[in-house]
Design a protein around this motif. Sequence first.
Motif, mmCIF file in Angstrom:
data_model
loop_
_atom_site.group_PDB
_atom_site.id
_atom_site.type_symbol
_atom_site.label_atom_id
_atom_site.label_comp_id
_atom_site.label_asym_id
_atom_site.label_seq_id
_atom_site.Cartn_x
_atom_site.Cartn_y
_atom_site.Cartn_z
ATOM 1 N N ALA A 88 0.845 -1.115 -0.053
ATOM 2 C CA ALA A 88 0.039 -0.029 -0.013
ATOM 3 C C ALA A 88 0.775 1.216 -0.088
ATOM 4 N N ILE A 89 1.981 1.137 0.639
ATOM 5 C CA ILE A 89 2.998 2.456 0.802
ATOM 6 C C ILE A 89 3.432 2.485 -0.540
ATOM 7 N N LYS A 90 4.072 1.400 -1.315
ATOM 8 C CA LYS A 90 4.614 1.507 -2.495
ATOM 9 C C LYS A 90 3.664 2.126 -3.256
ATOM 10 N N ASP A 91 2.552 1.676 -3.504
ATOM 11 C CA ASP A 91 1.359 2.203 -4.348
ATOM 12 C C ASP A 91 1.178 3.651 -4.125
ATOM 13 N N SER A 92 1.148 4.227 -2.808
ATOM 14 C CA SER A 92 1.067 5.492 -2.596
ATOM 15 C C SER A 92 2.197 6.435 -3.025
ATOM 16 N N ALA A 93 3.396 5.684 -3.029
ATOM 17 C CA ALA A 93 4.550 6.459 -3.462
ATOM 18 C C ALA A 93 4.469 6.694 -4.937
ATOM 19 N N HIS A 94 4.075 5.532 -5.563
ATOM 20 C CA HIS A 94 3.931 5.670 -7.028
ATOM 21 C C HIS A 94 2.935 6.884 -7.475
ATOM 22 N N ARG A 95 1.818 6.977 -6.715
ATOM 23 C CA ARG A 95 0.971 7.812 -7.148
ATOM 24 C C ARG A 95 1.344 9.249 -6.668
ATOM 25 N N MET A 96 2.138 9.444 -5.688
ATOM 26 C CA MET A 96 2.696 10.588 -5.388
ATOM 27 C C MET A 96 3.673 11.025 -6.583
ATOM 28 N N GLN A 97 4.473 10.156 -7.308
ATOM 29 C CA GLN A 97 5.371 10.468 -8.253
ATOM 30 C C GLN A 97 4.738 10.932 -9.487
ATOM 31 N N SER A 98 3.530 10.275 -9.654
ATOM 32 C CA SER A 98 2.840 10.503 -10.879
ATOM 33 C C SER A 98 2.337 12.346 -10.726
ATOM 34 N N ILE A 99 1.805 12.464 -9.594
ATOM 35 C CA ILE A 99 1.734 14.093 -9.381
ATOM 36 C C ILE A 99 2.673 14.874 -9.455
ATOM 37 N N SER A 100 3.907 14.361 -8.896
ATOM 38 C CA SER A 100 5.089 15.180 -8.636
ATOM 39 C C SER A 100 5.587 15.421 -10.043
ATOM 40 N N LEU A 101 5.701 14.506 -10.734
ATOM 41 C CA LEU A 101 6.212 14.651 -12.382
ATOM 42 C C LEU A 101 5.470 15.840 -12.846
ATOM 43 N N ILE A 102 4.102 15.911 -12.879
ATOM 44 C CA ILE A 102 3.384 16.816 -13.459
ATOM 45 C C ILE A 102 3.745 18.315 -12.895
ATOM 46 N N HIS A 103 4.005 18.332 -11.639
ATOM 47 C CA HIS A 103 4.338 19.688 -11.046
ATOM 48 C C HIS A 103 5.738 20.029 -11.610
ATOM 49 N N GLN A 104 6.708 18.977 -11.669
ATOM 50 C CA GLN A 104 7.988 19.133 -12.043
ATOM 51 C C GLN A 104 7.908 19.833 -13.727
ATOM 52 N N LYS A 105 7.142 19.133 -14.430
ATOM 53 C CA LYS A 105 7.142 19.444 -15.912
ATOM 54 C C LYS A 105 6.243 21.180 -15.841
ATOM 55 N N LEU A 106 5.380 21.367 -15.150
ATOM 56 C CA LEU A 106 4.911 22.604 -14.968
ATOM 57 C C LEU A 106 5.687 23.817 -14.733
ATOM 58 N N TYR A 107 6.761 23.574 -13.504
ATOM 59 C CA TYR A 107 7.693 24.642 -13.305
ATOM 60 C C TYR A 107 8.866 24.802 -14.365
ATOM 61 N N GLN A 108 9.003 23.760 -15.049
ATOM 62 C CA GLN A 108 10.255 23.640 -16.192
ATOM 63 C C GLN A 108 9.719 24.302 -17.347
ATOM 64 N N SER A 109 8.329 24.162 -17.705
ATOM 65 C CA SER A 109 7.827 24.667 -18.904
ATOM 66 C C SER A 109 7.615 26.155 -18.941
ATOM 67 N N GLU A 110 7.378 26.658 -20.079
ATOM 68 C CA GLU A 110 7.216 28.151 -20.320
ATOM 69 C C GLU A 110 5.754 28.494 -20.017
ATOM 70 N N TYR A 111 4.897 27.310 -20.343
ATOM 71 C CA TYR A 111 3.614 27.517 -20.103
ATOM 72 C C TYR A 111 3.272 26.765 -18.775
ATOM 73 N N LEU A 112 2.518 27.566 -17.790
ATOM 74 C CA LEU A 112 2.543 27.231 -16.419
ATOM 75 C C LEU A 112 1.365 26.357 -16.259
ATOM 76 N N SER A 113 0.145 26.290 -17.080
ATOM 77 C CA SER A 113 -0.978 25.422 -16.750
ATOM 78 C C SER A 113 -0.925 24.217 -17.877
ATOM 79 N N LEU A 114 0.173 24.170 -18.989
ATOM 80 C CA LEU A 114 0.181 22.946 -19.890
ATOM 81 C C LEU A 114 1.198 21.836 -19.690
ATOM 82 N N VAL A 115 0.820 20.526 -19.983
ATOM 83 C CA VAL A 115 1.778 19.746 -19.598
ATOM 84 C C VAL A 115 1.943 19.028 -20.921
ATOM 85 N N SER A 116 3.117 18.889 -21.364
ATOM 86 C CA SER A 116 3.666 18.161 -22.532
ATOM 87 C C SER A 116 3.364 16.663 -22.381
#
Length: 821
Positions: free
Chosen positions: A660-688
Amino acid sequence: MSIARSIICLFFPLLLCLNAGAQPRLKKEISIQERWALINSAAQDSNLVDLMIEQGQHYVWMPEKLRVQLDTALLLSSRAKELAQRIHYQNGYMEARLLGVKALLEGRQLTQVVDLIRISTDKVFVVHAQMLVGISYLERPYSNKADMDTAGIWFRQAFYESRKIGYIKGRRESTRLLGRHYFESHNIRAGKEMYLGIINELHTEHNYLDEADWWIDLGYRIPDHDSTFTEKAEYMTNALLIYIRLRDIPRQIWVWGARAEVYRRQGKLQLAEAGLLKVLEMERAQGDKYLPRNYIQLMDISLFRSNLNKALGYGLACVQAIDESGDSSMAGMTYEKIGSIYSQLNDPTRSIEWYRKALTVYERNFDKGPVSRINYFLTKELIKLGKTAEALAMLHRTMKYFPPVHSLNKELVAGAFAACYTEMGQYRKAEQYYHQMLYWESRTRLGNEISAITYYSVGKFYLERKQYQQAAIYLDTALSITPGRTPVTMVKDMHLMLFQADSILNRNASAIHHLRAYQLLSDSIYSATHVKELEEIQVKYETSQKEKDIAALRQQSRMQQKQIKQSNLLKRVTFGSIILLVLLLLLSVNRYRLKQRSIQALAIKQKEITDKNSSLQRLVEEKEWLVKEVHHRVKNNLQIVMSLLNTQSNFLESEAALAAIKDSAHRMQSISLIHQKLYQSEYLSLVSMPSYIHELVHYLEDSYRGVVRIFFDLHVAPVEMDVSQAVPMGLILSEVVTNAIKYAFPNGKAGSISISLDYIGDAKLLLVIADNGKGLPADVNFAEGKSLGIRLIQTFAAQLDGQLEIESKNGLTVRLTFHQQ
């Protein structure tokens, strides 16, 4: 021979009458520039073909043509031929080809013409080309017997070829040219046979119009000789009778004039004058205003008859006709004749006045032949006034700008120089020029007025040098020229000089004969020339000129009055315009000041807007920086949460809790990647999505051992997705892929997982996650959603407002269809 014939035409207007051909009323001649303008604006039709041919012929027949002019004629021939062939204009096609032949012959390119004749399959063209080659030899300058023989060969070839193909026109025309060839070769009998044969043929066919044309051509072509003049007049009469029978008035007028010229050259001046007066009468009846050429011929005849009164009357009438018609083409010759009349009246001042008028016309037209002739007569008149130096300067100018070309003109110029040097007492130099006169006379031997002038001038020179024997020889030669071709005043002076020479040489009988002839001619001239009548004619002309001048002055006065009115109106309009301009200027200044104020106000507003825009831009940049900072902090917080979970898992022994903890970590990583893409991108609300899905899959691969046995097949379209949709879709992807890695391939079995995201319509996306593993157990009911993973997938699909499909067949396939925001 051909030059001699050309020179005759310069002095005797017969060619003027004959040039009309079958069309006595010629169309108005247009200039080269006017014809080029017509060519450039004409449609692509037969008229353009005719214009190009006419322009090319003009270049070919120019007296002093250049190579570029012949090349232009060839180019026009080629273009006319192409157009005529394209529009099926057969006559134009033939004429264009023959124009090319003429241009080549004028350029001395006989070999090319012979090649054209040899390879041509068009026998009619061959016939005409052969005749043109023959004409080029026949009319060659200073043609000799060899040229005449070559011309005859070409004419015979054309004749035989025409007869062979049954080409009647070609056979007749080649026969005409053979007749000309015989005449030029002094075989008058053979030449007449050629003409009379065709004339009889035309008469039998009742082709009277062509028959008359052939009679006239025969009368013109047969050489001038005392034995042929009667025949020439008879041939012209035959043509005249035909035209009278056909009631062809224009051609009757034409032949009356042509026959009158024959009589004039024969010395039958009374018949010649009667014929020309008939022409004048008929032309007036026809309403023809172009009468100058007839007056000129009548002037000539009166001059030769020493009826100076009548000659001057005709001359001044000719000037009036020129003024009325507006056609100055005959002005030069008219002024020249009037100058000659005043010369014989021993009025050098008026003679020079008219000669200079003629010289102005000839020089303007760059007509070298008449310029040479006028300068000779001007020289004689200037010498009479003691202006020998002026005359000599004029002759040197002529040699520089208008050098004589033909033998006849060289003969006259030499005579003018000889007269000047005789008057200046330079007798040796004068004698050299007199010898030049005799040399050029020997090259022409025309037996006309110029010939008489030459022998008369040389005889007079030797008489004044007291070389009486030589003087008598040249004066006798001058006197032997057929009467009617030499002015009577000159004949009178010849008799006087021969009387003087014969008296000194003790030829008493001859001296008495010449004295009587001199006295008879003097009496004749005196009786024909009444000073009072001449003065009346001159006064009448001067009165007419003064009336014209008065009319012109009145017209000028009216024009000046009109101009004054226009000037006053212009002044008023100008004054009003100035006032209007001042008012407009004041209005413009006022508008300019208002505009400047507006511009200043706008500039202030623009600065305010710019400042606000700059402030807003700074706020936007600060907001973007803050948003990026928020995403960065969220990503870091999620990473901290993941670290805490990982740390907690080290203290757990329950497998279920660890999973359960491992699955939760994966879900956290999924969301974390999105926020990483957003602050690295010129467009703050769009994810490639291509980059995001690849990184998420690589993360999941690295999270589980043994994943190397699983092959991932990714097909992701270039989709830019809003963060509100990217998070649930990423969690769905993470849940499905994690379950596939964990449960689809038990016991280390190899397999593949395919992921695709693509558009299936306008703003409609399809996400497909499929594996080829063992699929879901048979007792699992997806709709009930008992497991956490399934409930999460359903929840996230609902957030996307999408349609979720799960199929367990040959593995597990998850399809999610949703609309992109």
